[in-house]
Design a protein around this motif. Sequence first.
Motif, PDB file in Angstrom:
ATOM      1  N   SER A   7      82.969   8.768  43.223  1.00  0.00           N
ATOM      2  CA  SER A   7      83.361   7.355  43.215  1.00  0.00           C
ATOM      3  C   SER A   7      82.846   6.627  41.982  1.00  0.00           C
ATOM      4  O   SER A   7      83.027   5.413  41.850  1.00  0.00           O
ATOM      5  CB  SER A   7      82.852   6.663  44.480  1.00  0.00           C
ATOM      6  N   GLY A   8      82.173   7.364  41.082  1.00  0.00           N
ATOM      7  CA  GLY A   8      81.696   6.767  39.845  1.00  0.00           C
ATOM      8  C   GLY A   8      80.305   6.171  39.917  1.00  0.00           C
ATOM      9  O   GLY A   8      79.871   5.491  38.983  1.00  0.00           O
ATOM     10  N   VAL A   9      79.603   6.419  41.016  1.00  0.00           N
ATOM     11  CA  VAL A   9      78.241   5.915  41.154  1.00  0.00           C
ATOM     12  C   VAL A   9      77.282   6.817  40.374  1.00  0.00           C
ATOM     13  O   VAL A   9      77.367   8.044  40.447  1.00  0.00           O
ATOM     14  CB  VAL A   9      77.822   5.870  42.639  1.00  0.00           C
ATOM     15  N   THR A  10      76.368   6.203  39.637  1.00  0.00           N
ATOM     16  CA  THR A  10      75.331   6.957  38.934  1.00  0.00           C
ATOM     17  C   THR A  10      74.163   7.175  39.887  1.00  0.00           C
ATOM     18  O   THR A  10      73.543   6.211  40.351  1.00  0.00           O
ATOM     19  CB  THR A  10      74.849   6.192  37.685  1.00  0.00           C
ATOM     20  N   VAL A  11      73.874   8.433  40.205  1.00  0.00           N
ATOM     21  CA  VAL A  11      72.789   8.775  41.118  1.00  0.00           C
ATOM     22  C   VAL A  11      71.633   9.332  40.296  1.00  0.00           C
ATOM     23  O   VAL A  11      71.806  10.282  39.528  1.00  0.00           O
ATOM     24  CB  VAL A  11      73.239   9.811  42.167  1.00  0.00           C
ATOM     25  N   THR A  12      70.445   8.723  40.447  1.00  0.00           N
ATOM     26  CA  THR A  12      69.302   9.130  39.634  1.00  0.00           C
ATOM     27  C   THR A  12      68.106   9.494  40.502  1.00  0.00           C
ATOM     28  O   THR A  12      67.938   8.983  41.612  1.00  0.00           O
ATOM     29  CB  THR A  12      68.875   8.010  38.676  1.00  0.00           C
ATOM     30  N   GLU A  13      67.280  10.377  39.969  1.00  0.00           N
ATOM     31  CA  GLU A  13      65.991  10.705  40.580  1.00  0.00           C
ATOM     32  C   GLU A  13      64.928   9.863  39.882  1.00  0.00           C
ATOM     33  O   GLU A  13      64.655  10.053  38.699  1.00  0.00           O
ATOM     34  CB  GLU A  13      65.677  12.181  40.430  1.00  0.00           C
ATOM     35  N   PRO A  14      64.310   8.927  40.578  1.00  0.00           N
ATOM     36  CA  PRO A  14      63.348   8.038  39.934  1.00  0.00           C
ATOM     37  C   PRO A  14      61.963   8.660  39.834  1.00  0.00           C
ATOM     38  O   PRO A  14      61.714   9.762  40.348  1.00  0.00           O
ATOM     39  CB  PRO A  14      63.326   6.837  40.885  1.00  0.00           C
ATOM     40  N   ASN A  15      61.079   7.944  39.218  1.00  0.00           N
ATOM     41  CA  ASN A  15      59.674   8.322  39.155  1.00  0.00           C
ATOM     42  C   ASN A  15      58.993   7.835  40.431  1.00  0.00           C
ATOM     43  O   ASN A  15      58.446   6.738  40.482  1.00  0.00           O
ATOM     44  CB  ASN A  15      59.020   7.697  37.916  1.00  0.00           C
ATOM     45  N   ARG A  16      59.040   8.661  41.471  1.00  0.00           N
ATOM     46  CA  ARG A  16      58.532   8.222  42.774  1.00  0.00           C
ATOM     47  C   ARG A  16      57.018   8.020  42.769  1.00  0.00           C
ATOM     48  O   ARG A  16      56.495   7.195  43.526  1.00  0.00           O
ATOM     49  CB  ARG A  16      58.967   9.202  43.867  1.00  0.00           C
ATOM     50  N   GLU A  17      56.308   8.737  41.951  1.00  0.00           N
ATOM     51  CA  GLU A  17      54.866   8.522  41.865  1.00  0.00           C
ATOM     52  C   GLU A  17      54.564   7.110  41.350  1.00  0.00           C
ATOM     53  O   GLU A  17      53.637   6.446  41.827  1.00  0.00           O
ATOM     54  CB  GLU A  17      54.223   9.573  40.962  1.00  0.00           C
TER      55      GLU A  17
END
Length: 342
Positions: free
Chosen positions: A303-313
């Motif tokens: 659907s064009g959404v940018t999915v990111t893995e953040p800096n959870r720490e």
Amino acid sequence: MKRFKKAFMALAAVGILSFAAGCGGSETSNEGGDTTDSGAEQVTLKLAHSGSETHQYHVAAEKFKELVEEKTEGNVSIEIYSNATLGSEAEAVEQILDGTIDMTTVAADSSFANTVPEMNVFGLPYLFRDRDHVYATLDGEVGSSLLDIVNEKNMVGLGYWEVGFRHLSNNASEVVNPEDVQGLNIRVQPAPVWEAHMKALGANPTPVAFNELYSALDQGVVDGQENPLPTINSMKFYEVQKYVSLTAHTYSPAIVVMSNRAYDQLNEEYREIVRAAVAETTTYQRDFLFEKEEEILATLEDSGVTVTEPNREAFAEATKDVKDTLSQQVPQTLIDDILNVQ
């Protein structure tokens, strides 16, 4: 995205049950009730929730309906009302307390936490290590003790369905670090923990009723929101959000409760069936939603959404003091008990 599957599974359903007929013993029924030729009671329960027909709530509601009707041989029937047609979550809680609605399931750390403050604990950032830690908590002594507190509030705690691990979405920019959230207007649930949580990130917490959230996002009333992947998918928030960050900052259970009035009207057989159906639905829903996660991630990306893995720490560090602002609502002993669950 497959590597995220275990860490970010969102499982989770809101339900309202109200009697169309009174309940009595197995051979008689209260005024207005119907019986079969054999004398068995017939009861119709209305189950309403605030989600769509593909939301976690509805997944659980449909399974609950199936189990109750099967186990009572049709003597108890369930009517499901979706999309908050019988009221918002906050309204449902109020109606449980005054006995005008029989049963509901809502996010424990939403408006429900205004009635049971201890439920704010589920809004504390990064309290749970992983999904196994969540389930060991809910299914063990801690979960049981929280239901005991619910039982003291003029309602009966029956168990936990799932909302899931919550993630941030917005329509402004990609979020990788806490500073990326600063200045954003983020919709939050109407509970003290969420105001503290977003302020710790420098965001502007903005309470919006769940059934009004899509339009609030679409019209720019808020920049973003935080919810599990199944919620973002089922409510089609991805149509009005460009970015999803897999923060997994908290886990929300869906508390399942019944009013004392309704519970007292149920005979013992039906009480046991309802409790068993709630528990069996919990297992079913968890497994069902776990299997849906990769499909949901694919839908978002398609659907064009940018999915990111953040800096959870970094997010955990930025929000580590949220618990200190809630010492009156959430005892440190409760936090310690959850942290010590193995």
